[in-house]
Write a protein that holds these residues in place. Structure first.
Motif, PDB file in Angstrom:
ATOM      1  N   GLY A 145      46.519  34.394  44.933  1.00  0.00           N
ATOM      2  CA  GLY A 145      47.707  34.809  45.658  1.00  0.00           C
ATOM      3  C   GLY A 145      48.792  33.753  45.581  1.00  0.00           C
ATOM      4  N   LEU A 151      42.234  36.520  45.961  1.00  0.00           N
ATOM      5  CA  LEU A 151      42.264  37.784  46.673  1.00  0.00           C
ATOM      6  C   LEU A 151      41.636  38.866  45.811  1.00  0.00           C
ATOM      7  N   GLY A 163      46.795  43.290  47.388  1.00  0.00           N
ATOM      8  CA  GLY A 163      45.639  42.559  47.890  1.00  0.00           C
ATOM      9  C   GLY A 163      45.013  43.276  49.066  1.00  0.00           C
ATOM     10  N   GLN A 166      41.243  38.979  51.575  1.00  0.00           N
ATOM     11  CA  GLN A 166      41.721  37.625  51.357  1.00  0.00           C
ATOM     12  C   GLN A 166      40.563  36.620  51.316  1.00  0.00           C
ATOM     13  N   GLU A 167      40.892  35.417  50.779  1.00  0.00           N
ATOM     14  CA  GLU A 167      39.962  34.280  50.744  1.00  0.00           C
ATOM     15  C   GLU A 167      38.617  34.661  50.126  1.00  0.00           C
TER      16      GLU A 167
END
Length: 230
Positions: A145, A151, A163, A166-167
């Motif tokens: 990202g 993502l 997306g 996340q992470e």
């Protein structure tokens, strides 16, 4: 005749304590006690704040995962869909496989890419722009990202990637399941396109997050696999 003599009552004199007030030692002791109480309250509030923040982070991730599973289930449930009438079946044909698992094929190295193809009913678009194409091509990919974190992206056709989780540290398709229930492990599969069985029933997907949390979940396939004309 004189009455009884009245003696004056002694007047209480202030003690040395009232005259002098609190000593320096007492003030220091009181200040120390107040400081300890405030420190304890501050630690309690900080712990409560951290716990609340951690709970909110876990809740947010839970919501993202649940949303991702629903979207994946929707796309894989439609994989290979060609319509409901003979006329639609005659027109809607695939030139490429309806499901592609590309081991280590994601933009971010070490991750898998998942490609799904199906035809959407025109009524499902509700008058919106057809950004998915015919057939609709949906790609799940891992990429960085704007802040550099990885993502899980979903892309319809040539539209912009979105997306959805996340992470993410890893996105892998770990196992294929035949309709007989027989599993096909992909742990040692070489990089590139995976051979998909015609009787594919489900995929077991694994998402690993940057904090080490791992989510594994199966996603079912409704329509028969079509390898296309290619």
């Amino acid at each position: 005749m004189l009455g009884p003599s009245v003696r004056p009552r002694p007047v209480a004199r202030p003690t040395g304590r009232e005259e002098e007030g609190f000593t320096l030692l007492e003030l220091l002791l009181a200040a120390t006690i107040v400081a300890l109480i405030l420190a304890a309250m501050g630690g309690l509030l900080a712990t409560s704040s951290r716990a609340t923040g951690a709970h909110e982070a876990v809740s947010k991730r839970q919501q993202e995962i649940e949303a991702a599973v629903k979207i994946l289930s929707y796309d894989l449930g439609l994989a290979g869909y060609r319509g409901t009438t003979p006329a639609e079946f005659a027109v809607n044909t695939f030139s490429d496989p309806t499901i592609e698992v590309l081991k280590s094929g994601a933009t971010a190295s070490g991750n898998d890419r998942l490609v799904i193809r199906y035809f959407e009913d025109t009524e499902r678009l509700f008058g919106g722009a057809d950004t998915c194409g015919r057939p609709c091509v949906v790609t799940y990919d891992i990429d960085s990202g704007e802040d550099g974190t990885l993502l899980l992206y979903r892309q319809e056709g040539n539209s912009e990637e979105r997306g959805i989780v996340q992470e993410v540290d890893r996105f892998l398709v770990r196992t294929l399941f035949r309709r007989s229930g027989t599993p096909i492990s992909l742990d040692s599969a070489p990089a590139g396109s995976v051979a998909i069985p015609e009787d594919l029933a489900a995929l077991n997907i694994e998402i690993t997050f940057t904090d080490g949390t791992v989510w594994r979940f199966p996603v079912g396939v409704t329509n028969p696999f079509d390898e296309g004309d290619a």
